[in-house]
Motif scaffolding. Structure first.
Motif, PDB file in Angstrom:
ATOM      1  N   ALA A  35       8.927 -11.430  -1.569  1.00  0.00           N
ATOM      2  CA  ALA A  35       7.655 -11.538  -2.276  1.00  0.00           C
ATOM      3  C   ALA A  35       6.699 -12.476  -1.539  1.00  0.00           C
ATOM      4  O   ALA A  35       5.496 -12.199  -1.443  1.00  0.00           O
ATOM      5  CB  ALA A  35       7.886 -12.020  -3.709  1.00  0.00           C
ATOM      6  N   LEU A  38       5.398 -10.623   1.584  1.00  0.00           N
ATOM      7  CA  LEU A  38       4.530  -9.476   1.305  1.00  0.00           C
ATOM      8  C   LEU A  38       3.270  -9.855   0.545  1.00  0.00           C
ATOM      9  O   LEU A  38       2.331  -9.048   0.476  1.00  0.00           O
ATOM     10  CB  LEU A  38       5.298  -8.416   0.511  1.00  0.00           C
ATOM     11  N   PHE A  39       3.234 -11.067  -0.024  1.00  0.00           N
ATOM     12  CA  PHE A  39       2.073 -11.451  -0.827  1.00  0.00           C
ATOM     13  C   PHE A  39       0.769 -11.463  -0.023  1.00  0.00           C
ATOM     14  O   PHE A  39      -0.269 -11.003  -0.549  1.00  0.00           O
ATOM     15  CB  PHE A  39       2.290 -12.816  -1.478  1.00  0.00           C
ATOM     16  N   TYR A  42      -0.445  -7.964   0.067  1.00  0.00           N
ATOM     17  CA  TYR A  42      -0.921  -7.571  -1.260  1.00  0.00           C
ATOM     18  C   TYR A  42      -2.289  -8.189  -1.547  1.00  0.00           C
ATOM     19  O   TYR A  42      -3.188  -7.526  -2.076  1.00  0.00           O
ATOM     20  CB  TYR A  42       0.092  -8.002  -2.314  1.00  0.00           C
ATOM     21  N   TRP A  43      -2.446  -9.463  -1.195  1.00  0.00           N
ATOM     22  CA  TRP A  43      -3.721 -10.155  -1.414  1.00  0.00           C
ATOM     23  C   TRP A  43      -4.840  -9.490  -0.612  1.00  0.00           C
ATOM     24  O   TRP A  43      -5.958  -9.312  -1.100  1.00  0.00           O
ATOM     25  CB  TRP A  43      -3.577 -11.619  -1.032  1.00  0.00           C
ATOM     26  N   ILE A  45      -4.971  -6.328   0.423  1.00  0.00           N
ATOM     27  CA  ILE A  45      -5.278  -5.010  -0.140  1.00  0.00           C
ATOM     28  C   ILE A  45      -6.137  -5.154  -1.393  1.00  0.00           C
ATOM     29  O   ILE A  45      -7.151  -4.462  -1.549  1.00  0.00           O
ATOM     30  CB  ILE A  45      -3.983  -4.244  -0.458  1.00  0.00           C
ATOM     31  N   THR A  46      -5.736  -6.014  -2.299  1.00  0.00           N
ATOM     32  CA  THR A  46      -6.489  -6.167  -3.550  1.00  0.00           C
ATOM     33  C   THR A  46      -7.878  -6.742  -3.307  1.00  0.00           C
ATOM     34  O   THR A  46      -8.837  -6.355  -3.990  1.00  0.00           O
ATOM     35  CB  THR A  46      -5.719  -7.065  -4.528  1.00  0.00           C
TER      36      THR A  46
END
Length: 305
Positions: A35, A38-39, A42-43, A45-46
């Motif tokens: 996590a 990968l965060f 993810y950050w 992308i969002t």
């Protein structure tokens, strides 16, 4: 087997609970580390789907904390409503993408080829240059990474100006090849050192030359390590910013330079930077997924330490 032992001995229930607790702890730590790793993706992308207020608020979950919008992708001409129309920014992105692709692939391939040959020689033959022997020569290659890039900025700038290599792909290819070559040599030297000499001796007895033994016997065994070295070189050259910004201006600019240029008089366009960053790392993700088995084999064989 372990469950059967615990079943046969009911009094060992505390040991069984401890065994399960240790497994839960191990997998929990692995999930936590995954996590954390990968965060950032993810950050990114969002953030590419956020508006300015959502970026400043630090919202995390789409459709819960904020309503996703195509603001970042629209600014690059990559949103559903702009992908079919002409976009200057999208054309510029494709030019930078091709520059990064050609420069990174070419320099990484050249570094792996040259580095593998040098590493094979250092692992199989004894050399003497002045006071230096094989370990000294290997350390000399690695010592080239000690100097920070800013120290080399002025010499390379003057040299490339004299050689007419400023703002050219070939200029960055030569520089990137030299920059990752020491890493490839060290990785492949350990890889070749782990291959038994008896395999080559048997090939020589069968009538093969040294080159024939290297190409038919040693190279296939060392292929996972070469792939691992190639991917590491590709990541380093793809993400390099300092020399790309220093030695290029118009024709040979790469994606990192374009990402860093997402600023204006009103501040940083975080949504555009996030969309561009994610579009830039997609090729690396695809390559990593496709070559995963080679990476694992290379790491298991001791190629990456």
């Amino acid at each position: 087997m372990t469950d059967q032992i615990f079943h046969d001995h009911p009094n060992d229930r505390p040991a069984r609970l401890g065994w399960y607790a240790s497994r839960v702890a191990i997998y929990g730590m692995l999930l936590l580390w995954a996590a954390i790793c990968l965060f950032p993706i993810y950050w990114t992308i969002t953030t590419s789907f956020k508006a300015a207020p959502d970026v400043m608020k630090g919202t995390l979950i789409p459709w819960v904390d904020f309503t996703p919008k195509w603001l970042g992708w629209k600014s690059l001409g990559l949103s559903p409503d702009t992908i079919g129309s002409e976009s200057t920014v999208r054309q510029e992105f494709m030019v930078r993408f091709m520059n990064s692709t050609v420069i990174s692939l070419t320099s990484s391939a050249a570094a792996v080829i040259l580095g593998s040959l040098a590493a094979y020689g250092l692992s199989r033959f004894s050399y003497k240059f002045l006071w230096m022997r094989n370990p000294d020569i290997s350390f000399f290659f690695l010592s080239q990474l000690i100097l920070p890039p800013v120290v080399l900025a002025l010499p390379f700038l003057v040299l490339y100006k004299e050689l007419a290599l400023l703002d050219t792909r070939i200029g960055l290819i030569l520089l990137y090849t030299l920059s990752v070559l020491p890493i490839v040599i060290w990785i492949m030297r350990d890889q070749f050192a782990g291959i038994p000499h008896e395999l080559e001796e048997a090939a020589l007895v069968d009538g093969l030359s040294i080159w024939g033994a290297f190409l038919t016997i040693v190279l296939p065994i060392a292929l996972p390590g070469m792939v691992a070295a190639f991917i590491l070189s590709l990541v380093l050259t793809w993400n390099e910013y300092f020399f790309a910004a220093l030695l290029t201006s118009t024709h040979a600019n790469t994606l990192p330079v374009m990402v860093a240029s997402q600023t204006g008089s009103q501040g940083i366009s975080w949504w555009s930077m996030a969309a561009l960053s994610f579009a830039a790392i997609i090729p690396l993700i695809i390559i990593g997924v496709l070559l995963e088995r080679y990476i694992i084999k290379g790491m298991a064989a001791g190629a990456v330490k």
